[in-house]
Design an enzyme around this catalytic site. Structure first.
Site, mmCIF file in Angstrom:
data_model
loop_
_atom_site.group_PDB
_atom_site.id
_atom_site.type_symbol
_atom_site.label_atom_id
_atom_site.label_comp_id
_atom_site.label_asym_id
_atom_site.label_seq_id
_atom_site.Cartn_x
_atom_site.Cartn_y
_atom_site.Cartn_z
ATOM 1 N N ARG A 53 0.829 -1.205 0.000
ATOM 2 C CA ARG A 53 0.000 0.000 0.000
ATOM 3 C C ARG A 53 0.867 1.261 0.000
ATOM 4 O O ARG A 53 2.025 1.235 0.390
ATOM 5 C CB ARG A 53 -0.931 0.008 1.208
ATOM 6 C CG ARG A 53 -2.022 -1.063 1.129
ATOM 7 C CD ARG A 53 -3.119 -0.830 2.157
ATOM 8 N NE ARG A 53 -2.605 -0.802 3.519
ATOM 9 C CZ ARG A 53 -2.553 0.282 4.284
ATOM 10 N NH1 ARG A 53 -2.966 1.450 3.828
ATOM 11 N NH2 ARG A 53 -2.089 0.212 5.523
ATOM 12 N N LYS A 195 -8.317 -2.255 1.640
ATOM 13 C CA LYS A 195 -8.132 -1.294 2.730
ATOM 14 C C LYS A 195 -9.104 -0.130 2.619
ATOM 15 O O LYS A 195 -9.520 0.452 3.631
ATOM 16 C CB LYS A 195 -6.691 -0.784 2.737
ATOM 17 C CG LYS A 195 -6.242 -0.278 4.100
ATOM 18 C CD LYS A 195 -6.228 -1.420 5.115
ATOM 19 C CE LYS A 195 -5.730 -0.963 6.474
ATOM 20 N NZ LYS A 195 -5.675 -2.089 7.433
ATOM 21 N N HIS A 214 -9.193 -4.003 13.479
ATOM 22 C CA HIS A 214 -8.215 -4.685 12.630
ATOM 23 C C HIS A 214 -7.698 -5.885 13.414
ATOM 24 O O HIS A 214 -6.725 -5.797 14.154
ATOM 25 C CB HIS A 214 -7.077 -3.719 12.274
ATOM 26 C CG HIS A 214 -6.020 -4.327 11.418
ATOM 27 N ND1 HIS A 214 -4.720 -3.889 11.412
ATOM 28 C CD2 HIS A 214 -6.071 -5.348 10.530
ATOM 29 C CE1 HIS A 214 -4.007 -4.609 10.556
ATOM 30 N NE2 HIS A 214 -4.809 -5.500 10.021
ATOM 31 N N SER A 232 0.511 -6.004 10.650
ATOM 32 C CA SER A 232 0.662 -6.941 9.541
ATOM 33 C C SER A 232 1.905 -7.805 9.752
ATOM 34 O O SER A 232 2.984 -7.300 10.059
ATOM 35 C CB SER A 232 0.780 -6.159 8.226
ATOM 36 O OG SER A 232 0.975 -7.025 7.143
ATOM 37 N N LYS A 236 -1.883 -12.846 12.689
ATOM 38 C CA LYS A 236 -3.349 -12.862 12.828
ATOM 39 C C LYS A 236 -3.993 -13.965 11.982
ATOM 40 O O LYS A 236 -4.814 -14.738 12.468
ATOM 41 C CB LYS A 236 -3.941 -11.504 12.429
ATOM 42 C CG LYS A 236 -3.558 -10.351 13.331
ATOM 43 C CD LYS A 236 -4.320 -9.082 13.002
ATOM 44 C CE LYS A 236 -4.051 -8.578 11.593
ATOM 45 N NZ LYS A 236 -2.629 -8.241 11.358
ATOM 46 N N THR A 237 -3.622 -14.022 10.713
ATOM 47 C CA THR A 237 -4.201 -15.023 9.810
ATOM 48 C C THR A 237 -3.800 -16.428 10.230
ATOM 49 O O THR A 237 -4.625 -17.347 10.287
ATOM 50 C CB THR A 237 -3.764 -14.750 8.356
ATOM 51 O OG1 THR A 237 -4.226 -13.459 7.970
ATOM 52 C CG2 THR A 237 -4.344 -15.792 7.411
ATOM 53 N N ASP A 251 -9.020 -10.708 9.440
ATOM 54 C CA ASP A 251 -8.393 -9.388 9.415
ATOM 55 C C ASP A 251 -9.277 -8.223 9.856
ATOM 56 O O ASP A 251 -8.774 -7.290 10.460
ATOM 57 C CB ASP A 251 -7.878 -9.094 7.998
ATOM 58 C CG ASP A 251 -6.833 -8.006 7.973
ATOM 59 O OD1 ASP A 251 -5.876 -8.076 8.770
ATOM 60 O OD2 ASP A 251 -6.960 -7.072 7.162
ATOM 61 N N ARG A 316 1.267 -12.234 -1.444
ATOM 62 C CA ARG A 316 -0.060 -12.387 -0.847
ATOM 63 C C ARG A 316 -0.917 -13.396 -1.614
ATOM 64 O O ARG A 316 -0.698 -13.651 -2.800
ATOM 65 C CB ARG A 316 -0.788 -11.044 -0.863
ATOM 66 C CG ARG A 316 -0.174 -9.971 0.000
ATOM 67 C CD ARG A 316 -0.676 -10.051 1.412
ATOM 68 N NE ARG A 316 -0.234 -8.927 2.231
ATOM 69 C CZ ARG A 316 -0.715 -8.645 3.426
ATOM 70 N NH1 ARG A 316 -1.682 -9.387 3.940
ATOM 71 N NH2 ARG A 316 -0.248 -7.638 4.125
#
Length: 358
Positions: A53, A195, A214, A232, A236-237, A251, A316
């Site tokens: 990003r 996003k 988030h 990030s 988390k994932t 997410d 990704r």
């Protein structure tokens, strides 16, 4: 969204494809040479200059709707209405010149009480597949009655003129809460679409007494809900995809007076050093219909090399929640029993596990 004659011109484009199926989109991607079919069945695309990003190129239109509700500063940078209008016209006219356009209508927010009907219009078929997998996909009946309350226009090949449009560079991500439109240009990174939707929900949900978060979330057999917060890459994932707990989402979530709900309909997982042994649920979820971003493929076998970071470490994969075996459907659950903050503490300041008092 606020309809204009200019926008109507775009939606009446002779060759705008609405809510194509996954096979249809894959065919378009391959025939238009936008991506490569991998050995797993996923489509691989590369994003050029931007492999992540560009937060410094993100702006919010400062107007009578947003002025008192946005925390203006280096994160939420303001841009004036005239600059937005000039770019809005430029983006629509640019998209209208394309031989084909791709539209996806879906929802953000698994709880029907708080869900937002969203439309994404793309000049790239692969980004439309990305949007399809990341948003909540409508039933046929829902699609027939779908009226978008927010529209994202993604035009990677158009560039802004900073002197004319008030941007920092040729790249722009601009949200107008008054027009209920997001403009994306100058970047091919699909994460900007994802996003932007989260930014919209960050603005709208708190006005309805819902906390936007988030974080990832899962639930145990006894109905116990866990939230995993973290920057990030902190896990988390990975931690939410637990074979013994059902996945709610990886997410973005809302926490309402009734409990929590996923904002998305898919997962956007980092794939650096991904392996079947370490993360079997994620590894096996990347199959036909998934989108690989900046992942290197073997020239002959087309197998993904998740250890190759020659393009970026931010490789990704986007895939629908249904590709994970053990999920909550719809992605709604009760109030959290545990809230876990994940850190990336290389200095050893924090213990590996810390339990905080209230």
């Amino acid at each position: 969204m606020v309809q204009t004659k200019l926008f109507t011109k775009l939606t009446e484009h002779e060759h705008i494809h609405e809510n194509l199926s996954v096979p249809q989109l894959v065919e378009k991607i391959l025939s238009r040479e936008e991506g490569t079919l991998s050995a797993t069945g996923a489509v691989r695309s590369t994003t050029g200059q931007y492999t992540g990003r560009s937060p410094k190129d993100r702006f919010i239109v400062r107007d009578d709707v947003s002025d008192d509700l946005v925390d203006w500063g280096q994160v939420n940078q303001p841009i004036d209405e005239n600059s937005f209008e000039a770019l809005y016209e430029k983006v629509i006219n640019h998209l209208y010149t394309k031989n084909e356009l791709f539209s996806f209508k879906g929802f953000a927010g698994a709880d029907e009480k708080y869900r937002l009907p969203v439309q994404v219009i793309n000049e790239y078929a692969w980004q439309n597949l990305f949007a399809r997998q990341m948003l909540i996909r409508p039933t046929e009946a829902e699609l027939n009655n779908h009226e978008a309350e927010f529209t994202i226009l993604s035009a990677p090949t158009i560039k802004a003129d900073p002197a004319v449009h008030g941007t920092r560079s040729e790249t722009f991500i601009i949200i107008s809460f008054k027009k209920r439109v997001v403009l994306i240009g100058g970047t091919e990174y699909a994460g900007e679409i994802k996003k932007s939707i989260f930014s919209i929900m960050n603005f709208l949900l708190p006005q309805r007494d819902v906390l936007s978060m988030h974080c990832s979330a899962n639930v145990g057999q006894e109905g116990d809900v866990a939230l995993f917060f973290g920057l990030s890459g902190t896990g988390k994932t990975t931690l939410s995809a637990d074979p013994y707990r059902r996945l709610i989402g990886d997410d973005e979530h809302g926490w309402s007076p009734n409990g929590i709900f996923n904002i998305e309909g898919g997962c956007y997982a980092k794939t650096i050093n991904l392996s079947r042994e370490k993360e079997p649920q994620i590894f096996n979820a990347i199959r036909f219909g998934s989108v690989l971003e900046n992942v290197i493929l073997d020239d002959n076998t087309r197998l993904p090399d998740y250890d190759d970071t020659s393009l970026t470490e931010n490789t990704r994969a986007a895939y629908p929640l249904e590709n994970i075996d053990n999920i909550v459907s719809p992605s709604v659950a009760g109030h959290p029993n545990a809230i876990i903050f994940l850190t990336a503490d290389a200095s050893g300041t924090l213990p590996p596990i810390s339990k905080l008092t209230k």
